[in-house]
Design an enzyme around this catalytic site. Structure first.
Site, PDB file in Angstrom:
ATOM      1  N   ARG A  76      53.700  40.836  32.459  1.00 47.68           N
ATOM      2  CA  ARG A  76      52.586  40.023  31.955  1.00 47.68           C
ATOM      3  C   ARG A  76      53.071  38.576  31.854  1.00 47.68           C
ATOM      4  NH1 ARG A  76      49.716  43.407  33.338  1.00 47.68           N
ATOM      5  NH2 ARG A  76      48.195  44.628  32.198  1.00 47.68           N
ATOM      6  N   ASP A 135      54.751  37.797  39.573  1.00 43.77           N
ATOM      7  CA  ASP A 135      53.478  38.388  39.981  1.00 43.77           C
ATOM      8  C   ASP A 135      52.403  38.080  38.949  1.00 43.77           C
ATOM      9  OD1 ASP A 135      51.909  40.059  41.756  1.00 43.77           O
ATOM     10  OD2 ASP A 135      51.877  41.540  40.142  1.00 43.77           O
TER      11      ASP A 135
HETATM   12  P1  NAD Z   1      55.623  51.782  29.611  1.00 44.45           P
HETATM   13  O1  NAD Z   1      54.805  51.843  28.386  1.00 44.45           O
HETATM   14  O2  NAD Z   1      55.948  53.058  30.338  1.00 44.45           O
HETATM   15  O3  NAD Z   1      57.019  51.064  29.284  1.00 44.45           O
HETATM   16  C1  NAD Z   1      57.137  49.886  28.527  1.00 44.45           C
HETATM   17  C2  NAD Z   1      58.527  49.863  27.938  1.00 44.45           C
HETATM   18  O4  NAD Z   1      58.695  48.613  27.281  1.00 44.45           O
HETATM   19  C3  NAD Z   1      58.773  50.975  26.890  1.00 44.45           C
HETATM   20  O5  NAD Z   1      59.977  51.662  27.171  1.00 44.45           O
HETATM   21  C4  NAD Z   1      58.853  50.213  25.587  1.00 44.45           C
HETATM   22  O6  NAD Z   1      59.728  50.815  24.657  1.00 44.45           O
HETATM   23  C5  NAD Z   1      59.397  48.881  26.073  1.00 44.45           C
HETATM   24  N1  NAD Z   1      59.242  47.817  25.086  1.00 44.45           N
HETATM   25  C6  NAD Z   1      58.337  47.717  24.071  1.00 44.45           C
HETATM   26  N2  NAD Z   1      58.593  46.623  23.339  1.00 44.45           N
HETATM   27  C7  NAD Z   1      59.656  46.009  23.905  1.00 44.45           C
HETATM   28  C8  NAD Z   1      60.396  44.843  23.587  1.00 44.45           C
HETATM   29  N3  NAD Z   1      60.094  44.094  22.525  1.00 44.45           N
HETATM   30  N4  NAD Z   1      61.436  44.512  24.380  1.00 44.45           N
HETATM   31  C9  NAD Z   1      61.771  45.282  25.443  1.00 44.45           C
HETATM   32  N5  NAD Z   1      61.119  46.424  25.783  1.00 44.45           N
HETATM   33  C10 NAD Z   1      60.068  46.767  25.030  1.00 44.45           C
HETATM   34  O7  NAD Z   1      54.894  50.759  30.569  1.00 44.45           O
HETATM   35  P2  NAD Z   1      55.015  50.649  32.169  1.00 44.45           P
HETATM   36  O8  NAD Z   1      54.018  51.557  32.814  1.00 44.45           O
HETATM   37  O9  NAD Z   1      56.441  50.741  32.558  1.00 44.45           O
HETATM   38  O10 NAD Z   1      54.472  49.169  32.390  1.00 44.45           O
HETATM   39  C11 NAD Z   1      55.182  48.036  31.907  1.00 44.45           C
HETATM   40  C12 NAD Z   1      54.299  46.808  32.002  1.00 44.45           C
HETATM   41  O11 NAD Z   1      54.045  46.511  33.362  1.00 44.45           O
HETATM   42  C13 NAD Z   1      52.894  46.995  31.383  1.00 44.45           C
HETATM   43  O12 NAD Z   1      52.902  46.712  30.003  1.00 44.45           O
HETATM   44  C14 NAD Z   1      52.067  46.015  32.154  1.00 44.45           C
HETATM   45  O13 NAD Z   1      52.014  44.810  31.411  1.00 44.45           O
HETATM   46  C15 NAD Z   1      52.851  45.761  33.437  1.00 44.45           C
HETATM   47  N6  NAD Z   1      52.120  46.172  34.649  1.00 44.45           N
HETATM   48  C16 NAD Z   1      51.937  45.246  35.624  1.00 44.45           C
HETATM   49  C17 NAD Z   1      51.272  45.588  36.793  1.00 44.45           C
HETATM   50  C18 NAD Z   1      51.076  44.596  37.919  1.00 44.45           C
HETATM   51  O14 NAD Z   1      50.268  44.833  38.815  1.00 44.45           O
HETATM   52  N7  NAD Z   1      51.799  43.490  37.948  1.00 44.45           N
HETATM   53  C19 NAD Z   1      50.770  46.885  36.955  1.00 44.45           C
HETATM   54  C20 NAD Z   1      50.999  47.816  35.929  1.00 44.45           C
HETATM   55  C21 NAD Z   1      51.662  47.451  34.784  1.00 44.45           C
END
Ligand code: NAD
Length: 344
Positions: free
Chosen positions: A231, A255
């Site tokens: 994000r 991205d």
């Molecule tokens: P997920 O929920 O499986 O994993 C997120 C991880 O971040 C978890 O392990 C959580 O413990 C950790 N986390 C929470 N707070 C944190 C902090 N303060 N510091 C470090 N780590 C922390 O989510 P995911 O499916 O792996 O997706 C991750 C992110 O990718 C989403 O939140 C979304 O913003 C982004 N995303 C982007 C796209 C894109 O097209 N660019 C698509 C899907 C998701």
């Protein structure tokens, strides 16, 4: 037949939603407009709304949707930082697609890294002009370099596996580490100090807002590569631009961008970009920006459509909502979900 108002529609959205809508018995009306306080009234004639990452589901919009009689918002994405959950609680259920293809995002992250490091974007332009010079195109071996992964959820773990295939030394920071994993966890400061490349895979929350800022950049190695497919607001863009100028940051593959809502997914090629920071970052030869496209694979689009329509079908059948989220359960607090019911 239940009617869905589908906001911020792009041609590629329709491919799989149109394919599956009859199977679920829904009628979908596609609107190009983003969902926001000015467009929420459109929902009046519908049974549900479907929204995406750059729709505005803040307090005002949620109030408007409530007044329009909407009881369910189906997000066709994983992230949910654009929703006022407190306003929605007790009135409108929110469902999402928690995982549609971690491979799509993880593979795009590696594409950004490889392109940046081996200057593919620059050689592509050069050879099209019959310029076959190699000057200034030197990269480095990824093998045995250290990459720091911030957030080791579904995408972070998938990216770690890809990185290991390249022989990268992986370290990670996550306040909620994966249990029984062989991931080498370090503190965030240590990650900043040791990494040659840093890649962000955590959600946007109050804690992670501007996690990459002037102070954390100060701790990093000179020439560090920054990758962000998570994000935009995880990075203080002005701090990034300054660090690119001083060469403290060696390259950035992005991205997402913190003010992307105004620009991403739209064609501005004949317009003046009013955001000087974005224009400044794009102008850097060592930056690649893609327009929030990391999710864009056929597999991901197919899963997004199928799971979104399943979520809505479960709602209208009065069933448990596996992919529901509210402001209580997203923080690990107890809502009715803990008892196997809907959030409220
Ligand atoms: P997920 O929920 O499986 O994993 C997120 C991880 O971040 C978890 O392990 C959580 O413990 C950790 N986390 C929470 N707070 C944190 C902090 N303060 N510091 C470090 N780590 C922390 O989510 P995911 O499916 O792996 O997706 C991750 C992110 O990718 C989403 O939140 C979304 O913003 C982004 N995303 C982007 C796209 C894109 O097209 N660019 C698509 C899907 C998701």
């Amino acid at each position: 037949m239940k009617k869905i108002a589908f906001f911020d529609t792009k041609p590629y959205d329709k491919i799989y939603f149109d394919k599956y809508k009859d199977e679920f018995g829904f009628e979908i009306k596609y609107f190009e407009s983003k969902l926001n306080p000015d467009t929420a009234y459109i929902a009046k004639k519908f049974d549900a709304v479907c929204a995406f990452v750059n729709d505005d589901l803040g307090k005002e919009t949620v109030k408007e949707l409530d007044e329009a009689g909407i009881k369910i918002i189906a997000m066709r994405c994983a992230g949910y930082n654009n929703i006022d959950f407190k306003e929605a609680y007790g009135k409108i259920h929110v469902v999402r697609v928690p995982a549609y293809s971690p491979y799509a995002v993880a593979e795009h992250t590696m594409a950004l890294l490889l392109c940046l490091n081996r200057k593919i974007h620059r050689s592509f332009n050069r050879t099209r002009e019959y310029n076959f010079s190699l000057n200034s195109l030197i990269g480095f071996d990824l093998y045995q370099k250290t990459i720091g992964i911030v957030g080791t959820g579904k995408i972070g773990q998938t990216f770690i596996n890809i990185c290991k295939g390249f022989g990268l030394n992986v370290i990670a920071y996550d306040p909620y580490p994966q249990k029984n994993s062989d991931i080498q966890y370090v503190t965030f400061d240590e990650l900043c100090e040791k990494s040659d490349i840093i890649s962000l895979h955590c959600p946007l929350t109050k804690e992670t807002h501007h996690i990459i800022n002037e102070k954390s950049i100060e701790k990093m190695k000179k020439g560090v590569y920054i990758l962000n497919t998570s994000r935009g607001s995880l990075i203080d863009s002005e701090a990034l631009l300054n660090a690119l100028k001083t060469k403290k940051i060696g390259a950035a593959g992005l991205d997402v961008y913190e003010e992307e809502t105004e620009f991403f997914y739209e064609d501005f090629s004949y317009k003046i970009i009013s955001d000087d920071v974005l224009a400044g970052i794009i102008a850097m030869p060592n930056v690649i920006i893609t327009s929030h496209q990391a999710f864009l694979t056929h597999e991901a689009l197919k899963n997004i459509a199928y799971v979104t329509l399943s979520n809505l079908s479960h709602y209208f059948k009065g069933e448990f909502l596996e992919n529901e989220i509210c402001y209580k359960c997203q923080k690990g607090d107890k809502c009715e979900r803990a008892k196997g019911k809907r959030c409220f």
